[in-house]
Design a protein around this motif. Sequence first.
Motif, mmCIF file in Angstrom:
data_model
loop_
_atom_site.group_PDB
_atom_site.id
_atom_site.type_symbol
_atom_site.label_atom_id
_atom_site.label_comp_id
_atom_site.label_asym_id
_atom_site.label_seq_id
_atom_site.Cartn_x
_atom_site.Cartn_y
_atom_site.Cartn_z
ATOM 1 N N ILE A 1 0.868 -1.183 0.000
ATOM 2 C CA ILE A 1 0.000 0.000 0.000
ATOM 3 C C ILE A 1 0.899 1.225 0.000
ATOM 4 O O ILE A 1 1.733 1.390 0.885
ATOM 5 C CB ILE A 1 -0.916 -0.008 1.236
ATOM 6 N N PHE A 2 0.712 2.093 -0.993
ATOM 7 C CA PHE A 2 1.659 3.181 -1.181
ATOM 8 C C PHE A 2 1.087 4.554 -0.844
ATOM 9 O O PHE A 2 1.808 5.530 -0.841
ATOM 10 C CB PHE A 2 2.161 3.200 -2.627
ATOM 11 N N ASP A 3 -0.202 4.671 -0.585
ATOM 12 C CA ASP A 3 -0.765 5.966 -0.225
ATOM 13 C C ASP A 3 -1.878 5.741 0.788
ATOM 14 O O ASP A 3 -2.395 4.631 0.938
ATOM 15 C CB ASP A 3 -1.282 6.715 -1.459
ATOM 16 N N ASN A 4 -2.207 6.807 1.503
ATOM 17 C CA ASN A 4 -3.240 6.728 2.536
ATOM 18 C C ASN A 4 -3.920 8.083 2.635
ATOM 19 O O ASN A 4 -3.341 9.067 3.093
ATOM 20 C CB ASN A 4 -2.622 6.339 3.885
ATOM 21 N N LYS A 5 -5.160 8.117 2.201
ATOM 22 C CA LYS A 5 -5.905 9.384 2.197
ATOM 23 C C LYS A 5 -6.501 9.715 3.566
ATOM 24 O O LYS A 5 -7.093 10.784 3.738
ATOM 25 C CB LYS A 5 -7.029 9.305 1.159
ATOM 26 N N HIS A 6 -6.353 8.789 4.562
ATOM 27 C CA HIS A 6 -6.988 8.987 5.875
ATOM 28 C C HIS A 6 -6.095 9.737 6.866
ATOM 29 O O HIS A 6 -6.522 9.978 7.989
ATOM 30 C CB HIS A 6 -7.379 7.634 6.467
ATOM 31 N N THR A 7 -4.861 10.067 6.505
ATOM 32 C CA THR A 7 -3.983 10.804 7.425
ATOM 33 C C THR A 7 -2.907 11.532 6.638
ATOM 34 O O THR A 7 -2.525 11.099 5.527
ATOM 35 C CB THR A 7 -3.317 9.859 8.441
ATOM 36 N N ASN A 8 -2.444 12.643 7.213
ATOM 37 C CA ASN A 8 -1.316 13.381 6.622
ATOM 38 C C ASN A 8 0.004 12.965 7.218
ATOM 39 O O ASN A 8 1.067 13.422 6.806
ATOM 40 C CB ASN A 8 -1.503 14.891 6.827
ATOM 41 N N TYR A 9 -0.034 12.092 8.264
ATOM 42 C CA TYR A 9 1.195 11.652 8.930
ATOM 43 C C TYR A 9 1.705 10.386 8.269
ATOM 44 O O TYR A 9 0.948 9.442 8.033
ATOM 45 C CB TYR A 9 0.937 11.369 10.422
ATOM 46 N N THR A 10 3.001 10.392 7.982
ATOM 47 C CA THR A 10 3.662 9.177 7.528
ATOM 48 C C THR A 10 4.449 8.591 8.692
ATOM 49 O O THR A 10 4.672 9.247 9.711
ATOM 50 C CB THR A 10 4.617 9.455 6.364
ATOM 51 N N MET A 11 4.872 7.338 8.535
ATOM 52 C CA MET A 11 5.671 6.714 9.599
ATOM 53 C C MET A 11 6.985 7.459 9.792
ATOM 54 O O MET A 11 7.515 7.513 10.903
ATOM 55 C CB MET A 11 5.949 5.236 9.243
ATOM 56 N N GLU A 12 7.501 8.056 8.720
ATOM 57 C CA GLU A 12 8.749 8.816 8.832
ATOM 58 C C GLU A 12 8.550 10.021 9.736
ATOM 59 O O GLU A 12 9.400 10.336 10.582
ATOM 60 C CB GLU A 12 9.211 9.250 7.441
ATOM 61 N N HIS A 13 7.382 10.714 9.579
ATOM 62 C CA HIS A 13 7.087 11.861 10.458
ATOM 63 C C HIS A 13 7.051 11.424 11.920
ATOM 64 O O HIS A 13 7.600 12.090 12.795
ATOM 65 C CB HIS A 13 5.730 12.473 10.076
ATOM 66 N N ILE A 14 6.365 10.299 12.168
ATOM 67 C CA ILE A 14 6.233 9.822 13.556
ATOM 68 C C ILE A 14 7.594 9.449 14.123
ATOM 69 O O ILE A 14 7.926 9.769 15.264
ATOM 70 C CB ILE A 14 5.276 8.622 13.615
#
Length: 979
Positions: free
Chosen positions: A792-805
Amino acid sequence: MSERLSLGNAARPRALANEPGGGGAGAGRGVPHPRCCARLRWRGESGRRRRLLGLSGRGPGTAGSLPGRARAAALAAAAAVVVGAAAAAAAAMDHYDPQQTNDYMQPEEDWDRDLLLDPAWEKQQRKTFTAWCNSHLRKAGTQIENIEEDFRDGLKLMLLLEVISGERLAKPERGKMRVHKISNVNKALDFIASKGVKLVSIGAEEIVDGNVKMTLGMIWTIILRFAIQDISVEETSAKEGLLLWCQRKTAPYKNVNIQNFHISWKDGLGFCALIHRHRPELIDYGKLRKDDPLTNLNTAFDVAEKYLDIPKMLDAEDIVGTARPDEKAIMTYVSSFYHAFSGAQKAETAANRICKVLAVNQENEQLMEDYEKLASDLLEWIRRTIPWLENRAPENTMQAMQQKLEDFRDYRRLHKPPKVQEKCQLEINFNTLQTKLRLSNRPAFMPSEGKMVSDINNAWGGLEQAEKGYEEWLLNEIRRLERLDHLAEKFRQKASIHESWTDGKEAMLQQKDYETATLSEIKALLKKHEAFESDLAAHQDRVEQIAAIAQELNELDYYDSPSVNARCQKICDQWDNLGALTQKRREALERTEKLLETIDQLYLEYAKRAAPFNNWMEGAMEDLQDTFIVHTIEEIQGLTTAHEQFKATLPDADKERQAILGIHNEVSKIVQTYHVNMAGTNPYTTITPHEINGKWEHVRQLVPRRDQALMEEHARQQQNERLRKQFGAQANVIGPWIQTKMEEIGRISIEMHGTLEDQLNHLRQYEKSIVNYKPKIDQLEGDHQQIQEALIFDNKHTNYTMEHIRVGWEQLLTTIARTINEVENQILTRDAKGISQEQMNEFRASFNHFDRKKTGMMDCEDFRACLISMGYNMGEAEFARIMSIVDPNRLGVVTFQAFIDFMSRETADTDTADQVMASFKILAGDKNYITVDELRRELPPDQAEYCIARMAPYNGRDAVPGALDYMSFSTALYGESDL
């Protein structure tokens, strides 16, 4: 400091000339009145007379129990009764003053003990005091034999005072008359009084008359003032200081317990322990026995006289034969040991100071070495890791790229977190080291070039940048390889179908069958050729599709592009050849068409309708078996819709199939009816009804399989959507939580509520709550791994990526650790410099006021404004000097730690290079250099070797072989030169 010394051996009651009613020549210095002295001479009085005077009792109502002057008056009255002089008793009562009885209570108790002086004690005092006086008089070339006789004329008494004080007294009287002797003794007593000593009950007449107890009391007064009073050990002085010194020096020795100056010394081990502690080569202490006091005492006295220049003041038999040795004799003897070893005491103090300074320097050097090693290791790891992250060499297979992604996950989970901790610990160690250097008055630590904290931060930033690009590249490469695998499989399928179709076509087109054929056969061949051309045109789209797929594989840099290109080229070349052969055969058939006119229209119609239908079925089978790849629900829904549309066309296709089969049936009927010789096959096509039915049945079987595949893919995409929503829900909670914690930590670090310890506890509680939040981060990592494994390469349900976290979490851990370290350093500075909590609050209030950006740091202009507000009037040069102190790393900011260091550094009590240099000079015996032997004798082994290894040779004019320069070494310790 003035003090009143009670006489230990003066066997007479006190009557002070400076009391009310007193007078005479001795008034004002504590000399007894002559009349009183005449009454109260007690030489030769028997024990019976002492008992008659009531001096042996201690109970109520006795003279011994009367306080102060009342008791003195009673004694004087009793003396008057003995000699029959009532007037003397009345005169003695004149000295009684009830207002001053309490002032002299303790001295009178001492006096009462002296009246009962044991003859053995008097003998010990006479011997000890005589030896002590002779030890000083020898320096003037004389001595005394009888202590009460030789001081009567006052000459040797004045000489003794000049020797021990180093001062000149008034010129003595050389006459032999009593008045001359009294004058000399008074000059000596005046000199003693001038040194702050209040002489109680000592008069010149008693000394001149040879009063033994008065003379011994005077000598004891001199010993107290010039040999014992100035002894000072840890805020205790005189007798207590001397006793404490003895206890400290003899503490390591078994069977030695010094609690007083009498019975504690009877076994002689105390004297031997003092000598062995300072000069262990003089006495074999292990061979001494507690049950042999005579040997112990004689050994100590003989060694002291022979090697330490301490005269023998007592005989061992005198001490052993007495139940309780005289305290003053023992104190006099022990004070000689103290003064003999005072030089060693100074050397020990100097050595302790040097040891302290060297220990601090060694600890700081170890911290510097640890920082350099940790920085080098971390930079080396970054240097080795960045090329790996920057390596963009693609792999040829999905499996290899998935392995690279797994390696990257291991790096993020296993290899990088310890390095994040090392980087944080490195900053903490650097700040702690700088704080310790400031507190010990050392220059700031400057790491090696390229190993500053800023250099490590820059290298770390490069690592994170390479890391971010590497992950993006991995995902793009996986997408590319997935697309390539799909295209390559599609290319192979279409190429196989085309090659299967073209198999034998060239041979067919090259046949010469038309040369011997009949007209009907020629027409049949011509129609067949027309049907072939129609079929050839229908295959043109497939060839173009094969070429387009090959082109896309080349553009996407497919690893097996050479074989794809070769196969595509072969197909294109064959296609061109088929076109040429088709054109050539048509021309041949048209040349013979004039000869052949019969054509079976039905077969022709069959061929024309069967060929497109056959192509449609082949296309349908190809589409139904075609693999697909989707990433969203919308994409699979689009495929499902297209499939439903295809199924809607099947009834019309079935009608067309039945129509084609009807044509073939009609041909068969005609052949049977008219007995036409058609050789059993359709000359215009090779497609048979059986083949059409077989393909049609295959299409019907493929439709439900396609339905099943689409349903499974739809379920997979629904699961992927659930993963997206699950990750988005957690990320939308964790992201704002991290930001909130960062803001709260910043607020705590600048608040002024409570003490620094409260602030530190608050921060540690925050740190604990943050660490307890780690399972939620791990859970989010698990969800993220499931998303990546599901491609899964995109996620429209959040603006946070794991890299941000991840980045936010690492910054949060680093920030809380750094903030805790800053508060700990503030506590260390506060405790080291004695800063109160109120001062810390004032410092924090000033700092917060001028920290206009509220970042926890002041820039240069804010700090200048702060200094001006506190009254600093400075130019640019002075401000630059202050900035070099508070910002040694030249970052352009001033932290709160540096601010409080600056505010309190002027009052710090720290060692200096001059103090260390003076200590070395004591160890060197006032020389300008020091030798290796002296260092090893005075310092512990490790610190002595430390100095020897770092001290430069001494090159002065007074240098000796092996001399070392301790001055340059002391200067280098404080950064004033190179060590």
